[in-house]
Design a protein around this motif. Structure first.
Motif, PDB file in Angstrom:
ATOM      1  N   LEU A   1      -5.215 -34.340 -22.036  1.00  0.00           N
ATOM      2  CA  LEU A   1      -5.080 -35.737 -22.451  1.00  0.00           C
ATOM      3  C   LEU A   1      -3.655 -36.216 -22.251  1.00  0.00           C
ATOM      4  O   LEU A   1      -2.701 -35.550 -22.670  1.00  0.00           O
ATOM      5  CB  LEU A   1      -5.454 -35.890 -23.930  1.00  0.00           C
TER       6      LEU A   1
ATOM      7  N   SER B   1     -15.448 -34.882 -29.328  1.00  0.00           N
ATOM      8  CA  SER B   1     -15.866 -34.622 -27.945  1.00  0.00           C
ATOM      9  C   SER B   1     -15.446 -33.251 -27.423  1.00  0.00           C
ATOM     10  O   SER B   1     -15.948 -32.804 -26.386  1.00  0.00           O
ATOM     11  CB  SER B   1     -15.292 -35.696 -27.022  1.00  0.00           C
TER      12      SER B   1
ATOM     13  N   GLN C   1     -13.669 -24.727 -23.860  1.00  0.00           N
ATOM     14  CA  GLN C   1     -13.258 -25.535 -22.713  1.00  0.00           C
ATOM     15  C   GLN C   1     -11.934 -26.231 -23.026  1.00  0.00           C
ATOM     16  O   GLN C   1     -11.602 -26.447 -24.183  1.00  0.00           O
ATOM     17  CB  GLN C   1     -14.331 -26.574 -22.372  1.00  0.00           C
ATOM     18  N   ARG C   2     -11.197 -26.572 -22.003  1.00  0.00           N
ATOM     19  CA  ARG C   2      -9.912 -27.229 -22.200  1.00  0.00           C
ATOM     20  C   ARG C   2      -9.977 -28.683 -21.728  1.00  0.00           C
ATOM     21  O   ARG C   2     -10.492 -28.974 -20.652  1.00  0.00           O
ATOM     22  CB  ARG C   2      -8.792 -26.506 -21.452  1.00  0.00           C
ATOM     23  N   THR C   3      -9.421 -29.565 -22.535  1.00  0.00           N
ATOM     24  CA  THR C   3      -9.283 -30.979 -22.195  1.00  0.00           C
ATOM     25  C   THR C   3      -7.802 -31.294 -22.042  1.00  0.00           C
ATOM     26  O   THR C   3      -6.983 -30.853 -22.851  1.00  0.00           O
ATOM     27  CB  THR C   3      -9.899 -31.866 -23.293  1.00  0.00           C
TER      28      THR C   3
ATOM     29  N   ARG D   1      -4.131 -26.907 -16.434  1.00  0.00           N
ATOM     30  CA  ARG D   1      -5.521 -27.293 -16.190  1.00  0.00           C
ATOM     31  C   ARG D   1      -6.361 -26.106 -15.708  1.00  0.00           C
ATOM     32  O   ARG D   1      -7.531 -25.972 -16.076  1.00  0.00           O
ATOM     33  CB  ARG D   1      -5.559 -28.435 -15.182  1.00  0.00           C
TER      34      ARG D   1
ATOM     35  N   ASP E   1      -7.324 -45.202 -19.321  1.00  0.00           N
ATOM     36  CA  ASP E   1      -8.730 -45.197 -19.742  1.00  0.00           C
ATOM     37  C   ASP E   1      -8.913 -45.951 -21.050  1.00  0.00           C
ATOM     38  O   ASP E   1      -9.937 -46.604 -21.259  1.00  0.00           O
ATOM     39  CB  ASP E   1      -9.214 -43.744 -19.923  1.00  0.00           C
TER      40      ASP E   1
ATOM     41  N   GLN F   1      -4.482 -34.572 -12.829  1.00  0.00           N
ATOM     42  CA  GLN F   1      -4.494 -33.371 -13.678  1.00  0.00           C
ATOM     43  C   GLN F   1      -4.985 -33.650 -15.094  1.00  0.00           C
ATOM     44  O   GLN F   1      -5.138 -32.719 -15.886  1.00  0.00           O
ATOM     45  CB  GLN F   1      -3.083 -32.761 -13.737  1.00  0.00           C
ATOM     46  N   LEU F   2      -5.235 -34.911 -15.411  1.00  0.00           N
ATOM     47  CA  LEU F   2      -5.595 -35.287 -16.774  1.00  0.00           C
ATOM     48  C   LEU F   2      -7.030 -35.792 -16.846  1.00  0.00           C
ATOM     49  O   LEU F   2      -7.487 -36.524 -15.965  1.00  0.00           O
ATOM     50  CB  LEU F   2      -4.636 -36.374 -17.282  1.00  0.00           C
ATOM     51  N   ASP F   3      -7.727 -35.403 -17.897  1.00  0.00           N
ATOM     52  CA  ASP F   3      -9.102 -35.877 -18.088  1.00  0.00           C
ATOM     53  C   ASP F   3      -9.137 -37.322 -18.555  1.00  0.00           C
ATOM     54  O   ASP F   3     -10.082 -38.061 -18.255  1.00  0.00           O
ATOM     55  CB  ASP F   3      -9.829 -34.981 -19.102  1.00  0.00           C
ATOM     56  N   ALA F   4      -8.135 -37.723 -19.304  1.00  0.00           N
ATOM     57  CA  ALA F   4      -8.050 -39.099 -19.794  1.00  0.00           C
ATOM     58  C   ALA F   4      -6.600 -39.425 -20.103  1.00  0.00           C
ATOM     59  O   ALA F   4      -5.798 -38.534 -20.399  1.00  0.00           O
ATOM     60  CB  ALA F   4      -8.906 -39.290 -21.047  1.00  0.00           C
TER      61      ALA F   4
END
Length: 206
Positions: A25, A16, A21-23, A93, A202, A147-150
């Motif tokens: 987790l 994914s 881009q930055r993720t 982030r 999640d 602050q977290l995507d997942a």
């Protein structure tokens, strides 16, 4: 919320990621759940593309814990600089162009945090942060989730988790009796708090 095995979750996350881009987790779970182990698996799957920034780098120093009278509860939510942790996650982030962000690390051999020990260059695609209280809803901790995507919650057998903790404490200098006493008094009190946050994740890893 869904339940996945670790291998499936890691494979799906790697697929994914979008170059450039930055993720962000989060890996949450009780003490001894295996958060660092999962983080290491992700690093191995993404050489040069990921960095781990542990929550434990924001432990208060031992001298400050002693001053506050918190030394016997080290590892509880109130023994961290939670506001500083949230501020660092926000900075990571934002990913300012050309900026290397430095994060603290926790050194178990000295039982102290060390400032500026982890470099996060701007090209890093995945920032993994792991710790007990990523899903806690109290105080400054409540700001972590935004602050977290997942966030993945690592769920394992409690007896195995406690055995791991005892072995860890023995490895770093406690006697077996001291290690078991600390686990059952301090670590398990923290584990109860963490378990109550499981539903906010999640993904639950088994």
């Amino acid at each position: 919320m869904e339940t996945l095995d670790i291998e499936h979750a890691v494979t799906r996350l790697v697929a994914s990621l979008v170059p450039g881009q930055r993720t962000m987790l989060g890996l949450a779970g009780a003490p001894g759940a295996g958060k660092s182990t999962v983080a290491a698996q992700l690093l191995a799957a993404l050489p040069g593309r990921a960095v781990v920034v542990p929550m434990d780098g924001f432990h208060l120093a031992n001298a400050e814990l002693a001053r506050l009278g918190y030394a016997d509860r080290k590892g509880a939510p109130h023994t961290f600089d939670s506001a500083g942790y949230v501020a660092l996650l926000a900075r990571l982030r934002r990913r300012a162009a050309g900026e290397v962000v430095y994060a603290p690390a926790f050194r178990r051999e000295i039982e102290e945090p060390v400032a500026g020990a982890i470099a996060v260059p701007p090209e890093i695609e995945l920032v993994i942060t792991e710790g007990n209280y990523l899903l806690l809803g109290d105080g400054h901790w409540a700001g972590v989730r935004a602050q977290l995507d997942a966030v993945w919650y690592i769920d394992i057998d409690d007896a195995l988790r406690r055995d791991r903790l005892v072995a860890r404490h023995v490895h770093y200098g406690r006697t077996p009796d001291q290690a078991r006493a600390w686990v059952m008094r301090s670590d398990e009190a923290n584990a109860v708090l963490v378990a109550a946050t499981r539903a906010r994740a999640d993904v639950v890893l088994t």
